[in-house]
Design an enzyme around this catalytic site. Sequence first.
Site, PDB file in Angstrom:
ATOM      1  N   HIS A 195      34.677  55.483  43.841  1.00 55.40           N
ATOM      2  CA  HIS A 195      35.413  56.491  43.079  1.00 55.40           C
ATOM      3  C   HIS A 195      34.540  57.150  42.027  1.00 55.40           C
ATOM      4  CE1 HIS A 195      39.114  56.028  45.009  1.00 55.40           C
ATOM      5  NE2 HIS A 195      39.594  55.000  44.345  1.00 55.40           N
ATOM      6  N   GLU A 442      29.631  57.452  67.713  1.00 60.21           N
ATOM      7  CA  GLU A 442      29.265  56.478  66.698  1.00 60.21           C
ATOM      8  C   GLU A 442      28.558  55.251  67.255  1.00 60.21           C
ATOM      9  OE1 GLU A 442      32.496  56.337  63.373  1.00 60.21           O
ATOM     10  OE2 GLU A 442      33.543  56.574  65.287  1.00 60.21           O
ATOM     11  N   ASP A 466      27.583  55.218  61.295  1.00 62.26           N
ATOM     12  CA  ASP A 466      27.804  54.121  62.235  1.00 62.26           C
ATOM     13  C   ASP A 466      26.798  54.147  63.378  1.00 62.26           C
ATOM     14  OD1 ASP A 466      29.776  52.528  61.165  1.00 62.26           O
ATOM     15  OD2 ASP A 466      31.423  53.742  61.949  1.00 62.26           O
ATOM     16  N   CYS A 513      28.777  64.855  61.159  1.00 65.10           N
ATOM     17  CA  CYS A 513      29.654  64.707  59.998  1.00 65.10           C
ATOM     18  C   CYS A 513      29.297  63.499  59.139  1.00 65.10           C
ATOM     19  CB  CYS A 513      31.118  64.613  60.422  1.00 65.10           C
ATOM     20  SG  CYS A 513      31.502  63.180  61.460  1.00 65.10           S
TER      21      CYS A 513
END
Length: 587
Positions: A195, A442, A466, A513
């Site tokens: 965060h 991935e 990944d 992405c």
Amino acid sequence: MFGLPVSRGVAIGRAVLVAASRVDVAHYFIDDGHAPAEVARLRHARDTVAAELSTLQRDLPIDAPTELSALLDVHLMVLHDPMLAEATRQWIEVRHYNAEWAVTAQTEVLSRQFDEMEDDYLRERKVDIEQVAERVLRALAKEESLLPQVAHARGLGGEDPLVLVASDIAPADMLQFKGSVFTGFVTDVGGRTSHTAIVARSMDIPAVVGAREASRLVRQDDWLIIDGDTGVVVINPTPIVLEEYRFRQRQSELERARLHRLRHMPSVTLDGQAIELLANIELPADAANALEAGAVGVGLFRSEFLFMNRNGELPDEDEQFEAYRAAVQAMSGLPVTIRTVDIGADKPLDRMAAHELRHEHALNPALGLRAIRWSLSEPAMFLQQLRAILRASAHGKVRLLIPMVAHRSEILATLDALARARQQLLDAGVAFNRIEVGAMIEVPAAALTMPLLLRHFDFVSIGTNDLIQYTLAIDRADEAVAHLYDPWHPAVLRLIADVIAAANAANKPVCVCGEMAGDVAFTELLLGMGLRSLSMHPSQISAVKQRVLRSDTARLAKAVKSVLDSDEPSEAWLLAAERSVQRTSAG
């Protein structure tokens, strides 16, 4: 000192240290008859924290980043989640722990569960639980929260600029940055998806996280340099080093201003190739940031955020539909790619289903029941999500992205589920539009069987995080081997290049992405491989666009083959890119 660079730029100032996020508490047993009073004490503390968070949210400035309101919502949700609230009460009533001990005990149980998670983003959500627990402990101890302490920090540095040093920083305390009290921060813990990193990027504040020993090594009022571009933190720099970084700071500020002016300029290379720059988002509210940054769509909407911290109760179809529709409408006709939930047996959803629910511990969660595997094992849930996404397509351009596809059986089962969802909506007379369906690349198995995937899917999106992990057999969360996580590895680059080439040959759209999309060190390389679509955090778009505008894809393509054949691709690419830039400048 080194950490993870999460928000670009250079900050220079005097250090303001705040207490570690862990609060020392007393541990003692209570008599059985005192349990109701201790539970009432706990409830009062929780109500105090809820009122504090609600007040912070209500008083948010109009121009406050949308992330702050969303993160305060998450903390309120965590505060009232039964896995924290009810389970803590049971520690008091069953084990006869005092309230503080009960809070820390349950926090530790949940933290261990989150530590076992493979996904970086979800694993780092344990910070939410720890920060909420800290606020409850402070309320129990009748201590001031971090927020007022930080508010008075300006006097520590006099007229000098200030930088914040902490073990971690809660989202509510990040509100102080809006008043420009601090020009940057460094934390001991955190990752690129924490965060603190998310909020820092949204505010464009130089920041370094995961510096481990920062709060121990730095002393109050030390002069600090925080290099948000490289992750370097310099303590008490020499005059020469200080002047060098002040020069870099001025240059960085000028560069930011230049980049900001590029945000709405068409993304076209020198040789006329249009490059699609998309945004990754986690919340519907993030769509506004994407548009402001100049994104031409959403390349990845991580839908699992809607499934988090719910005590095992899934969001129903209508709740999901409202969230998806909000994002789609906010993008004003631009495409929104929604990834089906990437969650599994190692994620909080299963662990929080019920207090009595037990799952067999996976030896390696990264290789277990997650992503599309988990969705197909929960057909009712999967159909709900598919219907919600389809319904949202009636309000704009929606694309569906399937994570971790590797088997033909998964492809057929997924498409069958989508067909059933469509039929159910038709039978109910609910409107929806046709949506394109894509596969996320991935795992190496998917990259090596592209002809199979391209026969069934409309587009593909490469999840480099990944893909690198599975190709190199590296758990990027394991500090013992994390240094081997290498995007420049020849095998990784070869797989990415082959996926792009296969998709282009089949005339199917292909996008990247993962983290590589927003890393300008890879922009020209990916363009040279034939990539024409990248999706990244909104704050990264302008910097990537600048690289695009200066690129000549025809010349870059000529350098790719020698790089892919090299044992040291990063060195080979650096040399090739320099030659290409020189030729472009000369021309």
